[in-house]
Design a protein around this motif. Structure first.
Motif, short mmCIF file in Angstrom:
data_model
loop_
_atom_site.label_atom_id
_atom_site.label_comp_id
_atom_site.label_asym_id
_atom_site.label_seq_id
_atom_site.Cartn_x
_atom_site.Cartn_y
_atom_site.Cartn_z
N UNK A 44 0.86 -1.18 0.00
CA UNK A 44 0.00 0.00 0.00
C UNK A 44 0.90 1.23 0.00
N UNK A 45 0.72 2.08 -1.00
CA UNK A 45 1.56 3.27 -1.17
C UNK A 45 0.68 4.51 -1.18
N UNK A 46 0.96 5.45 -0.28
CA UNK A 46 0.21 6.69 -0.24
C UNK A 46 0.84 7.75 -1.13
N UNK A 47 0.00 8.57 -1.75
CA UNK A 47 0.46 9.73 -2.52
C UNK A 47 -0.17 10.95 -1.86
N UNK A 48 0.66 11.79 -1.26
CA UNK A 48 0.17 12.88 -0.41
C UNK A 48 0.73 14.22 -0.86
N UNK A 177 4.78 3.02 2.55
CA UNK A 177 5.52 4.25 2.33
C UNK A 177 4.68 5.24 1.55
N UNK A 178 5.17 6.48 1.47
CA UNK A 178 4.43 7.51 0.74
C UNK A 178 5.37 8.28 -0.18
N UNK A 179 4.78 8.85 -1.23
CA UNK A 179 5.44 9.85 -2.05
C UNK A 179 4.77 11.19 -1.74
N UNK A 180 5.58 12.22 -1.55
CA UNK A 180 5.06 13.56 -1.30
C UNK A 180 5.15 14.35 -2.60
N UNK A 181 4.02 14.88 -3.05
CA UNK A 181 3.97 15.65 -4.30
C UNK A 181 4.01 17.13 -3.97
N UNK A 182 4.82 17.87 -4.73
CA UNK A 182 4.95 19.30 -4.49
C UNK A 182 5.15 20.02 -5.83
N UNK A 199 4.10 12.03 8.48
CA UNK A 199 4.47 10.64 8.17
C UNK A 199 5.47 10.11 9.19
N UNK A 200 6.43 10.94 9.56
CA UNK A 200 7.43 10.53 10.53
C UNK A 200 6.79 10.23 11.89
N UNK A 205 7.40 5.44 6.24
CA UNK A 205 8.55 5.87 5.45
C UNK A 205 8.15 6.80 4.30
N UNK A 206 8.96 7.83 4.08
CA UNK A 206 8.78 8.70 2.91
C UNK A 206 9.70 8.17 1.82
N UNK A 207 9.11 7.65 0.74
CA UNK A 207 9.89 7.03 -0.33
C UNK A 207 10.54 8.05 -1.24
N UNK A 208 10.00 9.27 -1.26
CA UNK A 208 10.61 10.29 -2.10
C UNK A 208 9.69 11.47 -2.34
N UNK A 209 10.28 12.53 -2.91
CA UNK A 209 9.54 13.72 -3.30
C UNK A 209 9.35 13.70 -4.81
N UNK A 210 8.17 14.07 -5.26
CA UNK A 210 7.89 14.21 -6.69
C UNK A 210 7.45 15.64 -6.95
N UNK A 211 8.19 16.32 -7.80
CA UNK A 211 7.86 17.70 -8.13
C UNK A 211 7.05 17.73 -9.42
N UNK A 212 5.84 18.26 -9.34
CA UNK A 212 4.98 18.40 -10.51
C UNK A 212 5.04 19.85 -11.01
#
Length: 285
Positions: A44-48, A177-182, A199-200, A205-212
């Protein structure tokens, strides 16, 4: 009598350990919901996101398409109850079917399973005017009442911010884990840190940042134009000790496919680092 495994059993006069904070060796009782009996979800992966308007659903759907194109069995839980957009992106209309066993998610044209409030309402344009506990309850239903079948990845498209629904997802689902979108905005550091700190605090776990909306590629010369300002995502990621999992440009083709309800056709070559991060989870299986 109190359970012999209880840390305070010697001085306890309770007949039952139910509700006692000292039960289970003083450890808090798990709040996770049981998975539907006909489901087998590996990850299960969250996108936040810390704020709205960052294109979080487009990132979720793009990542789902990428995973599906690699042969993985993928589902999307549209947990943005008051602002659902996933069904519209994939051109889904009509209601999800259900029977005594549970609710069946709908399938996109590229075989991604989707559940959303818009697939449960007779009129998807009706506003969802519900308080937090009801929204949270529906998210739990999306986990234990929906028949997901066998999935390698379930992506949870969460509403922006750090309110009731993200809290419920973190507490009730086994999030790997989650990906944080910014986006490349001046307040990106503060906004990302809000999501990161939540998340912490929840030990996710934060798997990474994704910049849109990272840049626009000039159709004439191919130059990258930083429409919303120069990216600072590498600086923020380095300070927080996390991965830059992707930098997605403003792509008119993705917008066109979204408006046409044909996002199953969308290809996004900018999320390979996010895909690699998910591969690490698969290796651990």
């Amino acid at each position: 009598m109190a359970d012999s495994t209880c840390s305070s059993a010697a001085s306890c006069d309770r007949e039952s350990c139910e509700g006692c904070p000292s039960a289970n060796g003083g450890q808090p009782e798990s709040m996770q919901e049981e998975m539907n009996a006909y489901s087998d979800v590996k990850h299960v992966i969250g996108v936040v996101s810390g704020k709205g308007g960052v294109g979080k659903s487009m990132v979720t759907a793009s990542l789902a398409n990428l995973l599906a194109s690699k042969g993985y069995r993928v589902g999307i839980m549209d947990a943005d109850i008051t602002g659902p957009s996933i069904p519209r992106m994939y051109g889904m209309t009509g209601l999800a079917e259900a029977d005594d066993s549970g609710i069946y998610p709908r399938l996109t044209d590229n075989d991604i399973k989707v559940i959303s409030i818009n697939l449960l309402l007779s009129n998807p344009e009706d506003p969802v005017i519900w308080r937090g506990p009801i929204l949270a309850g529906l998210v739990k239903q999306f986990w234990h009442d929906v028949i997901w079948g066998e999935l390698d990845y379930l992506l949870v498209d969460m509403p922006p911010g750090t309110g009731d629904v993200p809290l419920t997802v973190f507490q009730s689902l086994p999030v790997d884990g989650i990906f944080v979108v910014t986006t490349p905005q001046d307040l990106v550091k503060m906004i990302v840190k809000k999501a990161f700190n939540m998340a912490e605090a929840m030990h996710i776990p934060v798997l990474g940042l994704i910049e849109n909306y990272s840049y626009l590629i000039c159709p004439d010369c191919g130059k990258k134009i930083p429409v919303f300002g120069e990216s600072r995502i590498e600086e923020v990621a380095k300070e927080m000790g996390i991965l830059v999992a992707g930098k997605m440009p403003i792509d008119p083709k993705l917008s066109e496919l979204t408006e046409a309800g044909a996002f199953a056709q969308a290809e996004n070559p900018y999320l390979e680092a996010a895909y690699a991060a998910l591969q690490i989870l698969s290796v651990k299986d």
